[in-house]
Scaffold this active site. Structure first.
Site, PDB file in Angstrom:
ATOM      1  N   ASP A   1       0.878  -1.163   0.000  1.00 14.35           N
ATOM      2  CA  ASP A   1       0.000   0.000   0.000  1.00 14.35           C
ATOM      3  C   ASP A   1       0.919   1.217   0.000  1.00 14.35           C
ATOM      4  O   ASP A   1       2.086   1.144   0.392  1.00 14.35           O
ATOM      5  CB  ASP A   1      -0.968   0.002   1.194  1.00 14.35           C
ATOM      6  CG  ASP A   1      -2.141   0.957   0.935  1.00 14.35           C
ATOM      7  OD1 ASP A   1      -2.051   1.778  -0.009  1.00 14.35           O
ATOM      8  OD2 ASP A   1      -3.148   0.898   1.672  1.00 14.35           O
TER       9      ASP A   1
HETATM   10  C1  BGC Z   1      -4.913   3.394  -0.095  1.00 15.98           C
HETATM   11  C2  BGC Z   1      -4.996   2.412  -1.232  1.00 15.98           C
HETATM   12  C3  BGC Z   1      -4.771   3.115  -2.534  1.00 15.98           C
HETATM   13  C4  BGC Z   1      -3.434   3.820  -2.482  1.00 15.98           C
HETATM   14  C5  BGC Z   1      -3.104   4.570  -3.751  1.00 15.98           C
HETATM   15  C6  BGC Z   1      -3.694   4.275  -0.142  1.00 15.98           C
HETATM   16  O1  BGC Z   1      -3.833   5.335   0.740  1.00 15.98           O
HETATM   17  O2  BGC Z   1      -4.966   2.713   1.139  1.00 15.98           O
HETATM   18  O3  BGC Z   1      -6.240   1.785  -1.239  1.00 15.98           O
HETATM   19  O4  BGC Z   1      -4.843   2.212  -3.588  1.00 15.98           O
HETATM   20  O5  BGC Z   1      -3.467   4.770  -1.430  1.00 15.98           O
HETATM   21  O6  BGC Z   1      -3.929   5.660  -3.901  1.00 15.98           O
END
Ligand code: BGC
Length: 735
Positions: free
Chosen positions: A221
């Site tokens: 993530d």
């Molecule tokens: C989120 C993800 C997301 C990623 C990219 C993170 O803050 O938890 O779900 O895909 O950001 O935007």
């Protein structure tokens, strides 16, 4: 890999910027972007908070809405459309689906997830992956794992017992990985039992790859990596967004001082390379998408996601000839998705008020303002007047965008007080009142349902929600959505109450297996609306449930008859229970569902294949799934609390043979045929009598049964020796 230096291999394992990987030698760069209910490709500057402008893309219903369709075929079509848009917009990997379990209604990101139930989440998640990947675009299943709150999300340890972890929190991921073969998967921010998901070798390698056979790329993530060498050793392949290359250098240093295995760095680089090649080869430079067709699909998906919670005296559907008062700011300023990284810029937007106006004569009054502006009393009075002057009132209530977003949990599940006051006043002036609820996570609906005869749950429906709501209100579409989450009577009833969101870096999953309906059923708690609930404009009768065992599990079939006067689709849900199980069981759990759309007066049979794996529990003694032998009860119905028929079926279980040790109890040994024979022989040779309740007396039987066999030395007054017991172990453990 042999041609790449270790620095190049390290470079492949982290992003060039927010959304792109690095091009290294012949390995092309690829674009990964959110997801999950639309393609969010940022136009210029990059951030993951949804601040920068995005390229327009179709905004399909977020998972909280789409899940309520209980329609894998529809979810797959939405996935296909998302895949096409990704191709057209230049995206190689779309970051979705989000399949975390809705452990608590207060989790700020529940709108991005499908359900409190792992079966629903897994089946729909797999359909999404099939759709997207069928277009040559990679899916990235997220957030692996036990990421069920936003509070302290980058540090908190989800403290979960192994059985609960397997049966509830990993189960949907298992299904998606094994059924849909996603090309990538995103590890979550949080810790699991003290270990960061991004550095969790047990999770990322042992479970995901060795047990489930995952062959894709594990992506972090965004910002989840705290220690890149440790993460790579654990099985992480790609760090995003990429920390401007600093962690590549750390990895190279770790390689040179021997603290990371070069094979681990090479395997990560190899996997990223394979994904880059696969997705760039599948990329179609000339791809376009049909925005009109996708808008129609967004409308269709939205209509199928609406749940008719209550409809006293068949107030719905409305007649076009009715004079309507439409009330509530959400009718005019639609709220159709949640905040944060999944925020999509739609290609167009249906406004409920306009769509309702296309069907009937409407007076509109905002009734309240979500930002506190305006004179609340005057807004309410205008709305009440409009309601009194009309024949029917349609009142939109719900949560403002700021109340549901990534990054923060809610502290309550209340509908804002001024909205409830408004509703009370409107219903007093106009008893024929329909409420349309707009929200991404569970609300306390009891006060609404107590006074409004008809309630539609419109969740968050994406850009086609406006038209979909109008179509359902006027009966162009008969509602067929079902809740994927229980609506409790009150917050203190929820399973994780008292254990959410944790403190001092830990959140204890104290409710164990009893998540969602499993909890309310076990405690026999009243709920406002049960899991799986959803009415229709027609009625259905269930008959002829047939259940039989097969080699792979249970085959069930039930006949659904449309006993009303309208067309309608019914989602039949199959639950199993195992009364008298040797281990803790939830009272019932969903194992299959299917739908049918019989014409009025007609019948259709729904077949359900219940896989053995869905009957299994995680046996912590042997660390594997085990099907217990016994008489399973299969129930089928219209919701988890509206079961219409059940039938029992005997299933032969798996054999679990545990080694017999001095700590095994006499009862355990007697249950094992080989052990029983060995122990019986020993007792007879020493005491000249047989073992068992007859010999010991019935009341002594239980006490004796609970005695670890090793303690017999003392209990027998020395007549049985330790050496004899050691021999017993040899005889009892032939393997
Ligand atoms: C989120 C993800 C997301 C990623 C990219 C993170 O803050 O938890 O779900 O895909 O950001 O935007």
């Amino acid at each position: 890999m042999a041609e790449l230096s270790s620095a190049e291999q390290a470079a492949l394992g982290s992003g060039a910027d927010f959304w792109t990987t690095k091009q290294v030698g012949a390995v092309p760069a690829i674009v990964l972007t959110d997801g999950p209910h639309g393609v969010r490709k940022q136009v210029a500057s990059s951030d993951q908070l949804g601040i920068a402008e995005n390229e327009p893309a179709t905004c399909f219903p977020p998972a909280a809405g789409l899940g309520q369709s209980w329609d894998p075929e529809l979810v797959e079509r939405v996935g296909t459309a998302l895949g096409r848009e990704s191709q057209a917009i230049g995206v190689h990997v779309l970051l979705g689906p989000g399949i975390n379990i809705k452990r608590d209604p207060r989790c700020g990101r529940n709108f991005e997830y499908y359900s409190e139930d792992p079966y629903v989440s897994g089946v729909l998640g797999a359909a999404w992956v099939r759709g997207v990947q069928g277009e040559g675009v990679g899916a990235c299943v997220k957030h692996f794992a036990a990421n069920n709150q936003e509070h302290d999300r980058m540090r908190v340890s989800a403290d979960v017992d192994p059985r609960t972890l397997r049966e509830i929190y990993l189960r949907a991921f298992h299904r998606v990985v094994t059924e849909a073969n996603p090309w990538s998967l995103m590890c979550s921010y949080n810790r699991i039992n003290g270990v960061l998901a991004s550095q969790n070798e047990w999770l990322l390698t042992k479970v995901l790859r060795d047990e489930w056979g995952f062959e894709g790329v594990v992506v972090s993530d965004w910002g989840a990596v705290a220690d890149r060498p440790a993460a790579v050793a654990a099985g992480l392949d790609l760090e995003m967004p990429g920390a401007t290359g600093t962690t590549d250098e750390e990895l190279v240093v770790a390689l040179s001082n021997g603290t990371v295995d070069p094979a681990h760095v090479a395997r990560a680089a190899e996997r990223v390379t394979a994904l880059a090649i696969r997705t760039t080869q599948a990329h179609r430079e000339d791809a376009t998408f049909d925005a009109d067709a996708h808008h129609q699909l967004a409308r269709e998906a939205a209509a199928r996601s609406i749940v008719l919670l209550q409809n006293v005296d068949d107030l719905l559907p409305l007649n076009s000839s009715d004079r309507l008062a439409v009330i509530g700011e959400f009718a005019e300023q639609p709220r159709y998705q949640g905040g944060g990284s999944s925020h999509v810029t739609p290609t167009r937007l249906d406004v409920p008020l306009d769509e309702i106006r296309a069907h009937a004569d409407v007076t509109y009054a905002p009734g309240f303002s979500t930002d506190g502006s305006g004179d609340a009393a005057a807004l309410r009075d205008d709305a009440v007047q409009a309601a009194a002057a009309a024949e029917t009132a349609v009142v939109f209530l719900g949560l403002a965008a700021r109340q549901e977003s990534e990054g923060a949990d809610r502290t309550d599940i209340e509908i804002p007080a001024e909205q409830l006051e408004l509703l009370t006043a409107v219903v007093a002036a106009q008893p024929r009142t329909v409420v349309v609820l707009i929200h991404g996570s569970v609300l306390r609906i009891a006060p609404v349902a107590a006074i409004a005869p008809a309630v539609l749950d419109a969740a968050l429906l994406g850009q086609g929600g406006g038209a979909a709501i109008a179509e359902v209100l006027f009966g162009r579409v008969s509602p067929s959505g079902k809740l994927t989450e229980t609506v409790p009577v009150r917050l203190p009833d929820v399973p994780a109450y008292g254990n959410f969101p944790g403190e001092n870096g830990h959140v204890l999953y104290g409710e164990g297996l009893h998540v969602g309906y499993r909890w309310y059923d076990a405690r026999d708690l009243a709920v406002a609306f049960p899991f799986g609930h959803g009415l229709s404009y027609t009625t259905f009768e269930y008959s002829d449930l047939v259940v039989e065992t097969t080699d792979s599990g249970i085959q069930a079939g039930v006949t659904i008859t449309n006993t009303g006067r309208r067309e309608g689709r019914e989602v039949a849900q199959f639950y199993v229970s195992l009364p008298g199980s040797a281990v803790t069981r939830v009272p019932q759990q969903l194992v299959a569902f299917g739908s049918a759309t019989p014409a009025p007066g007609e019948s259709t049979t729904i077949q359900a294949t219940i896989d053995r794996s869905d009957l299994a529990y995680w046996d912590i003694r042997v660390d594997r799934w085990v099907v217990e032998s016994g008489e399973y009860v299969v129930s089928v119905g219209s919701s988890s609390r509206d079961l219409r028929a059940n039938a029992a079926v005997v299933v032969a279980g798996d054999e679990v043979r545990l080694p017999i040790t001095l700590d095994s109890t006499i009862a355990e040994i007697l249950r094992d045929p080989v052990g029983a024979q060995a122990l019986g022989g020993l007792i007879e040779s020493v005491f000249g009598t047989t073992m068992g309740e007859e010999a010991a007396g019935a009341d002594m039987g239980a006490m004796l049964g609970a005695l670890p066999v090793g303690r017999l030395v003392g209990f027998s007054g020395g007549r049985l020796t330790r050496a004899q017991l050691e021999q017993l172990l040899v005889a009892a453990n032939p393997d």
